[in-house]
Scaffold this active site. Structure first.
Site, PDB file in Angstrom:
ATOM      1  N   ARG A   1     -17.697  24.017  21.428  1.00 37.88           N
ATOM      2  CA  ARG A   1     -19.101  24.191  21.060  1.00 37.88           C
ATOM      3  C   ARG A   1     -19.945  24.179  22.392  1.00 37.88           C
ATOM      4  NH1 ARG A   1     -17.871  25.401  16.712  1.00 37.88           N
ATOM      5  NH2 ARG A   1     -18.088  24.202  14.896  1.00 37.88           N
TER       6      ARG A   1
ATOM      7  N   HIS B   1     -19.841  33.790  19.339  1.00 37.17           N
ATOM      8  CA  HIS B   1     -19.155  32.859  18.547  1.00 37.17           C
ATOM      9  C   HIS B   1     -18.305  33.535  17.490  1.00 37.17           C
ATOM     10  CE1 HIS B   1     -19.841  28.391  16.758  1.00 37.17           C
ATOM     11  NE2 HIS B   1     -18.811  28.866  16.664  1.00 37.17           N
TER      12      HIS B   1
HETATM   13  C1  OXD Z   1     -15.618  26.814  13.261  1.00 33.32           C
HETATM   14  C2  OXD Z   1     -16.321  27.825  14.103  1.00 33.32           C
HETATM   15  O1  OXD Z   1     -15.906  25.585  13.394  1.00 33.32           O
HETATM   16  O2  OXD Z   1     -16.027  29.077  13.777  1.00 33.32           O
HETATM   17  O3  OXD Z   1     -14.612  27.189  12.552  1.00 33.32           O
HETATM   18  O4  OXD Z   1     -17.073  27.544  14.975  1.00 33.32           O
END
Ligand code: OXD
Length: 310
Positions: free
Chosen positions: A225, A273
């Site tokens: 993240r 992402h």
């Molecule tokens: C997930 C993402 O949590 O793609 O799957 O960030």
């Protein structure tokens, strides 16, 4: 069962469209804010509005549409006692491992050098390095971390893994845990892969102290993240050569702002992402399994430990 769709960033009804027919018998999707709030026992959520959960007094569970559930867990209106469920799909772990290995092998084999040589029509072989000489540290040893660790090990890379709690690792993979084990896990590693969940303990974990422990010229693969990474420390480590490069898939601000230095940095590869997605059928299966568990009065499978945050 009534299920409210809660997102400020995604059209969840559109996202689930291909599975709505399969879910129709068991689930009635309603858009937020909905008139029959008292009927709602289930939510599907991703970046929910801050007050989103407060309107549904009978809500029993909230399903993420991804492997991470952090955007639900940090929502201020989420009540204690609501089960937060994430999606666990082996195919996603396989896809993530492929993404991570793609970048790792790119670093090992010097792909940026070949790209530059091709631009200059230069035919020049470069010395190749064996995987056994490139220690890899993987942060996070859940479904994705353990899949990646096994795939790296199968290619001959020396692998260490780090997780918050102790977990047995397959033979040939060195496992470290707890805050105290982090330094040993990353010491001298040339490739560091971040697959951690975001928790108060892991926020900002990719910082100058961690980079300083790596082998000089290390490579960062960051697919956790955005908030795990101290971006200023990362830019400083790239500038000093402590990091030779970084593959960054997640960012504190997404989409990455147009004026962000990562966009143009020659050592950084930015992806939006997109390292791996769960499939929509897997999300639908999670919703069905959660509804079935609630009907039986049981805790749904893949419910997150809200104290640990994963
Ligand atoms: C997930 C993402 O949590 O793609 O799957 O960030």
């Amino acid at each position: 069962m009534h299920c409210v769709l809660l997102s400020e960033t995604l059209d969840l009804r559109g996202y689930l469209a291909s599975e709505i027919d399969r879910l129709r018998d068991r689930i009635t999707f309603v858009d937020h804010p909905c008139a029959d709030a008292d009927e709602v026992r289930l939510a599907v959520a991703w970046d929910p509005p801050a007050d989103g959960f407060s309107r549904y007094p009978k809500l029993a569970a909230a399903c993420s549409i991804g492997a991470g559930a952090d955007s639900i867990l940090r929502c201020p209106s989420l009540r204690a006692g609501v089960d937060v469920v994430r999606v666990v799909e082996p195919a996603q772990a396989q896809m993530m491992s492929g993404f991570v290995l793609w970048h790792a092998i790119g670093h090992q084999r010097g792909l940026p050098i070949y790209r530059d040589q091709q631009r200059r029509q230069l035919w020049r072989r470069i010395p190749q390095r064996a995987a056994r000489d490139i220690p890899v540290a993987i942060l996070g040893f859940g479904a994705m971390g353990s899949r990646a660790a096994q795939d790296f090990a199968a290619l001959g890379f020396p692998v260490r893994v780090w997780s918050r709690s102790a977990r047995p690792a397959p033979q040939g993979i060195a496992a470290f845990h707890d805050v105290g084990g982090l330094a040993a896990a990353v010491e001298g590693a040339e490739i560091v892969v971040n697959l951690l969940p975001l928790t108060p303990e892991t926020r900002g974990i990719l910082d100058a102290r961690l980079f300083a422990r790596l082998r000089r010229g290390a490579f960062l693969i960051h697919v956790g993240r955005g908030e795990h990474l101290n971006e200023a420390d990362c830019l400083a480590a790239l500038a000093s050569g402590q990091l030779a490069g970084a593959a960054l898939d997640v960012f504190a601000a997404e989409p990455l702002p147009a004026d962000h230095p990562f966009w143009d940095h020659p050592g950084v590869m930015v992806t939006p992402h997109d390292a791996c997605d769960v499939s929509v059928p897997a999300v639908a299966d999670t919703i069905l399994a959660t509804a079935a568990a609630l009907e039986r009065g049981e805790t749904p499978p893949h419910t997150v430990d809200r104290v640990r945050g994963y």
